[in-house]
Structure formats: structure tokens, C-alpha cells
Design an enzyme around this catalytic site. Structure first.
Site, PDB file in Angstrom:
ATOM      1  N   ARG A  10       6.834  18.664  39.450  1.00  0.00           N
ATOM      2  CA  ARG A  10       5.419  19.041  39.292  1.00  0.00           C
ATOM      3  C   ARG A  10       4.840  18.571  37.965  1.00  0.00           C
ATOM      4  O   ARG A  10       3.683  18.183  37.902  1.00  0.00           O
ATOM      5  CB  ARG A  10       5.251  20.533  39.515  1.00  0.00           C
ATOM      6  CG  ARG A  10       5.581  20.867  40.974  1.00  0.00           C
ATOM      7  CD  ARG A  10       4.956  22.110  41.478  1.00  0.00           C
ATOM      8  NE  ARG A  10       5.076  22.178  42.924  1.00  0.00           N
ATOM      9  CZ  ARG A  10       4.940  23.286  43.643  1.00  0.00           C
ATOM     10  NH1 ARG A  10       4.675  24.416  43.028  1.00  0.00           N
ATOM     11  NH2 ARG A  10       5.049  23.256  44.944  1.00  0.00           N
ATOM     12  N   ARG A  57      30.920  15.624  42.948  1.00  0.00           N
ATOM     13  CA  ARG A  57      31.791  15.086  41.894  1.00  0.00           C
ATOM     14  C   ARG A  57      32.102  13.659  42.313  1.00  0.00           C
ATOM     15  O   ARG A  57      32.713  13.440  43.357  1.00  0.00           O
ATOM     16  CB  ARG A  57      33.082  15.884  41.811  1.00  0.00           C
ATOM     17  CG  ARG A  57      32.858  17.309  41.321  1.00  0.00           C
ATOM     18  CD  ARG A  57      34.125  17.894  40.766  1.00  0.00           C
ATOM     19  NE  ARG A  57      34.036  19.341  40.622  1.00  0.00           N
ATOM     20  CZ  ARG A  57      33.414  19.959  39.614  1.00  0.00           C
ATOM     21  NH1 ARG A  57      32.806  19.273  38.680  1.00  0.00           N
ATOM     22  NH2 ARG A  57      33.410  21.290  39.564  1.00  0.00           N
ATOM     23  N   ASP A 112      28.958  28.131  32.481  1.00  0.00           N
ATOM     24  CA  ASP A 112      29.920  28.307  31.383  1.00  0.00           C
ATOM     25  C   ASP A 112      29.234  28.422  30.014  1.00  0.00           C
ATOM     26  O   ASP A 112      29.842  28.907  29.065  1.00  0.00           O
ATOM     27  CB  ASP A 112      30.914  27.144  31.346  1.00  0.00           C
ATOM     28  CG  ASP A 112      31.855  27.175  32.534  1.00  0.00           C
ATOM     29  OD1 ASP A 112      31.820  28.167  33.289  1.00  0.00           O
ATOM     30  OD2 ASP A 112      32.620  26.212  32.709  1.00  0.00           O
ATOM     31  N   ARG A 147      41.337  54.602  37.460  1.00  0.00           N
ATOM     32  CA  ARG A 147      42.155  53.391  37.460  1.00  0.00           C
ATOM     33  C   ARG A 147      41.741  52.393  36.389  1.00  0.00           C
ATOM     34  O   ARG A 147      40.617  52.408  35.905  1.00  0.00           O
ATOM     35  CB  ARG A 147      41.956  52.665  38.788  1.00  0.00           C
ATOM     36  CG  ARG A 147      42.911  53.098  39.852  1.00  0.00           C
ATOM     37  CD  ARG A 147      42.642  52.261  41.080  1.00  0.00           C
ATOM     38  NE  ARG A 147      43.454  52.719  42.180  1.00  0.00           N
ATOM     39  CZ  ARG A 147      43.106  52.637  43.441  1.00  0.00           C
ATOM     40  NH1 ARG A 147      41.939  52.115  43.773  1.00  0.00           N
ATOM     41  NH2 ARG A 147      43.905  53.056  44.378  1.00  0.00           N
ATOM     42  N   GLY A 155      35.115  30.231  34.012  1.00  0.00           N
ATOM     43  CA  GLY A 155      35.188  29.739  32.638  1.00  0.00           C
ATOM     44  C   GLY A 155      36.536  29.093  32.417  1.00  0.00           C
ATOM     45  O   GLY A 155      37.446  29.686  31.848  1.00  0.00           O
ATOM     46  N   ARG A 196      42.737  60.040  24.480  1.00  0.00           N
ATOM     47  CA  ARG A 196      41.549  60.859  24.174  1.00  0.00           C
ATOM     48  C   ARG A 196      40.787  61.231  25.448  1.00  0.00           C
ATOM     49  O   ARG A 196      39.600  61.559  25.429  1.00  0.00           O
ATOM     50  CB  ARG A 196      40.653  60.192  23.147  1.00  0.00           C
ATOM     51  CG  ARG A 196      39.968  58.951  23.616  1.00  0.00           C
ATOM     52  CD  ARG A 196      38.935  58.456  22.623  1.00  0.00           C
ATOM     53  NE  ARG A 196      38.381  57.198  23.088  1.00  0.00           N
ATOM     54  CZ  ARG A 196      37.368  57.113  23.947  1.00  0.00           C
ATOM     55  NH1 ARG A 196      36.808  58.191  24.415  1.00  0.00           N
ATOM     56  NH2 ARG A 196      36.929  55.925  24.341  1.00  0.00           N
ATOM     57  N   HIS A 200      39.201  55.759  32.959  1.00  0.00           N
ATOM     58  CA  HIS A 200      39.172  54.415  33.557  1.00  0.00           C
ATOM     59  C   HIS A 200      38.981  53.365  32.471  1.00  0.00           C
ATOM     60  O   HIS A 200      38.497  53.680  31.374  1.00  0.00           O
ATOM     61  CB  HIS A 200      38.035  54.304  34.568  1.00  0.00           C
ATOM     62  CG  HIS A 200      36.693  54.277  33.908  1.00  0.00           C
ATOM     63  ND1 HIS A 200      35.962  55.411  33.693  1.00  0.00           N
ATOM     64  CD2 HIS A 200      35.986  53.254  33.382  1.00  0.00           C
ATOM     65  CE1 HIS A 200      34.844  55.080  33.063  1.00  0.00           C
ATOM     66  NE2 HIS A 200      34.841  53.791  32.858  1.00  0.00           N
ATOM     67  N   HIS A 234      33.498  32.011  42.747  1.00  0.00           N
ATOM     68  CA  HIS A 234      32.233  31.304  42.977  1.00  0.00           C
ATOM     69  C   HIS A 234      31.049  32.229  43.278  1.00  0.00           C
ATOM     70  O   HIS A 234      29.913  31.745  43.313  1.00  0.00           O
ATOM     71  CB  HIS A 234      32.405  30.282  44.103  1.00  0.00           C
ATOM     72  CG  HIS A 234      33.218  29.096  43.679  1.00  0.00           C
ATOM     73  ND1 HIS A 234      34.583  29.143  43.601  1.00  0.00           N
ATOM     74  CD2 HIS A 234      32.848  27.865  43.282  1.00  0.00           C
ATOM     75  CE1 HIS A 234      35.031  27.973  43.180  1.00  0.00           C
ATOM     76  NE2 HIS A 234      33.999  27.179  42.985  1.00  0.00           N
TER      77      HIS A 234
END
Ligand code: F6P
Length: 304
Positions: A10, A57, A112, A147, A155, A196, A200, A234
Site C-alpha cells: 500500500r 527454505r 527469536d 505440581r 529459540g 516456604r 507449584h 510451532h
């Protein structure tokens, strides 16, 4: 990247230029995949991730004979300038074309955010937000089930994404390829938290630092509890771009067209603070974008 493509088309048309899109990057140059773009060709894409031009690529484009072929084709088509959108590999290809007399301006785009001389590259903010959203969701289960979770971000060679996701997501530890991994420190921090009353924890690891499952194994050994792992992969590369990314891409795409019209070539559009700038491509290629240690130390300090 779609927002950048839209801005290039544009801005170019506003300036009275003819604008062509090239499908599949350098593969498209080698296959002669150029087509004219009008105002409507970029309608309804600003909110979509990825690129309508597709990307590829191109192994053969690494070879000098194909670089010669591509440069000759650009000139034969009468293309006065290219706007090249991508990361370091893309820019290396562009430098080869410029050596062969093609005029081109680069626009940095990679989740990245590892391209030097620009604070941000297109896609990073969206990927950070996707990562943080994932951490938020995982935190619900982590808290309910008491958990520890390991979240692996993309990266391959850079921890910029993991660091941003980790700090914004309040991760207990962040592991990145730029810094040595100290699992003893990670475990000691987890133990302090549990002592303490913490129920999680979230550990963020960049794929280039270590595999999430490997990190989980190590933590299982020292903590003696089962660890859950989520590999974002991805998922981080797609989705509706954030407003920040759309603004950045729109500004950078338009700036690239302006730069070509002003006679610049072999430069990259970068951003410093809120200011756009042009950086010679040879300063970008091969240079490093170091991790901001102040930010890393802050992340460590805040995650108790
Ligand atoms: O370079 C960007 C990046 O997202 C890296 O973080 C990641 O390792 C790589 O691309 C993945 O590439 P591919 O889609 O080819 O696996």
C-alpha cells in the site's frame, strides 16, 4: 509478516509504484514466481499470522550460480528494488543479491528476536504473548495439582523469547542457551519455594538450552516428584498477531519502501525505542544480539 506485506504494497501504490509479490522467497525468485499486487490483494490480512506470500527454505539459493541466476532474473524483470522480510539466513541471501547489483532493503521478522541492531523483530511480541498465555493456563493445573511444570519455548540459538516469556509469566527459573545451565541452582530454588509453602512452580527453557523432557528428568531426580512438560513448539509461530506486532510491521514495511525510494540499499530497517532507523546490512550479518543481563537478573530476583 502479513501486516508488513500489506504496508509494503500500500505504501508502494500510494507512491505511484508498481508492486509485485514474490511467492516462496528465494525459491520464488529462482522459479520466476512474481505477480502484480493491487490494493485488494492485501485486504483482510492484517490480522492473520504467517504470510500470504508463503516462504521456503531454499537450499540451492546458497550456491553462487543460483544467486547469479536470481539476480539476473530480478534485473530482467525490471524490478528496481526488493523488500526482503525474514531473519539472518534471509539477510545473508539478500547480501549476495546486493553484491550482484540488486537493490534491496531488509525487514527483520523472527519470533527469536535475535537480530542485532533492532530492539524488536516482527513476530516476537506475538510469540511472547502466546507463551505467556500458555504459562497462565498451565499455572492453573500446576496450582490445583501442586505440581512443577517445565515449559519449552522455541529459540534454537537464542534465549530472548524464553527470557521474555519467563519474566512475564513469573517463571521460577529460566534456562537459555546464552548462559550455562546450573540444575543444582534450579533445584535449590524449588526447594526454597516448597519450604516456604509454595505449591507449584514453572520452569521455562529455550529449546536451544536443553530439551524440556531432559530438564524434567533432572528435576525429578533432585526433587523426587513427577514433573509435567509442555513443549510449545510451532504453536508460538502462528495465530493472530498482537497490536504491537501489527504496528511494528506496518511501520517497518512502509519505511522499507521509503528507504528504497530515497536511494538506500543493502540496509535493514531496525527500531530503537520508538524510532525507526536504517542499519547497514554488513553490521547486522554475523553480529550477536546479547541477552540483556539486567533483564535476566531481574527475572531471577523476582522469581522467589
Ligand atoms: O528461527 C525461528 C525458529 O522459530 C526457531 O526458534 C526454531 O528453532 C525454528 O525456527 C524452527 O524452524 P522449523 O520450522 O524449520 O523447524
Amino acid at each position: 509478516m502479513n501486516a508488513a506485506v500489506r504496508a509494503v504494497v500500500r505504501r508502494g501504490l500510494s507512491a505511484g509504484l508498481e508492486v509485485y509479490g514474490i511467492r516462496r522467497g528465494y525459491e520464488g525468485l529462482l522459479n520466476g514466481e512474481a505477480f502484480p499486487m493491487d490494493l485488494g490483494s492485501v485486504a483482510d490480512i492484517i490480522h492473520r499470522g504467517g504470510t500470504i506470500l508463503h516462504t521456503a527454505r531454499s537450499e540451492r539459493f546458497r550456491q553462487a550460480e543460483y544467486q547469479d541466476q536470481a539476480a539476473a532474473w530480478v534485473k530482467a524483470q525490471g524490478l528496481d528494488g526488493l523488500v526482503v522480510i525474514g531473519g539472518e539466513g534471509t539477510f545473508k541471501g539478500m547480501a549476495e543479491l546486493c553484491k550482484r547489483g540488486v537493490r534491496a532493503v531488509a525487514v527483520p521478522a523472527t519470533i527469536d528476536n535475535d537480530i542485532p541492531h533492532t530492539d524488536y523483530s516482527i513476530g516476537f511480541d506475538t510469540a511472547v504473548n502466546t507463551g505467556v498465555e500458555a504459562v497462565n493456563r498451565l499455572r492453573d493445573t500446576a496450582t490445583s495439582h501442586e505440581r512443577i511444570f517445565v515449559v519449552e519455548t522455541m529459540g534454537r540459538n537464542s534465549g530472548q523469547l524464553a527470557l521474555a516469556v519467563g519474566l512475564a509469566g513469573g517463571a521460577e527459573s529460566i534456562l537459555i542457551p546464552e548462559l550455562p545451565i546450573d540444575m543444582k541452582k534450579v533445584c535449590a530454588k524449588l526447594e526454597r519455594g516448597i519450604a516456604r509453602g509454595k505449591v507449584h512452580s514453572i520452569i521455562v527453557v529455550a529449546e536451544g538450552a536443553a530439551k524440556g523432557f531432559k530438564v524434567a528428568e533432572e528435576i525429578e531426580k533432585c526433587m523426587g516428584t513427577e514433573i509435567r512438560v509442555t513443549v510449545l513448539g510451532h504453536v508460538q509461530r502462528g495465530g493472530t498477531p498482537t497490536a504491537f506486532d501489527r504496528l511494528l510491521a506496518s511501520r517497518m514495511g512502509a519505511k522499507a519502501v521509503d528507504a528504497l525510494r530515497e536511494g538506500y540499499s543493502n540496509v535493514m530497517v531496525g527500531i530503537s525505542g520508538t524510532e525507526l532507523k536504517l542499519v547497514p546490512l554488513d553490521q547486522v550479518i554475523g553480529a550477536e544480539k546479547p541477552i540483556d543481563m539486567e533483564v535476566y537478573t531481574l527475572a531471577e530476583d523476582l522469581a522467589k
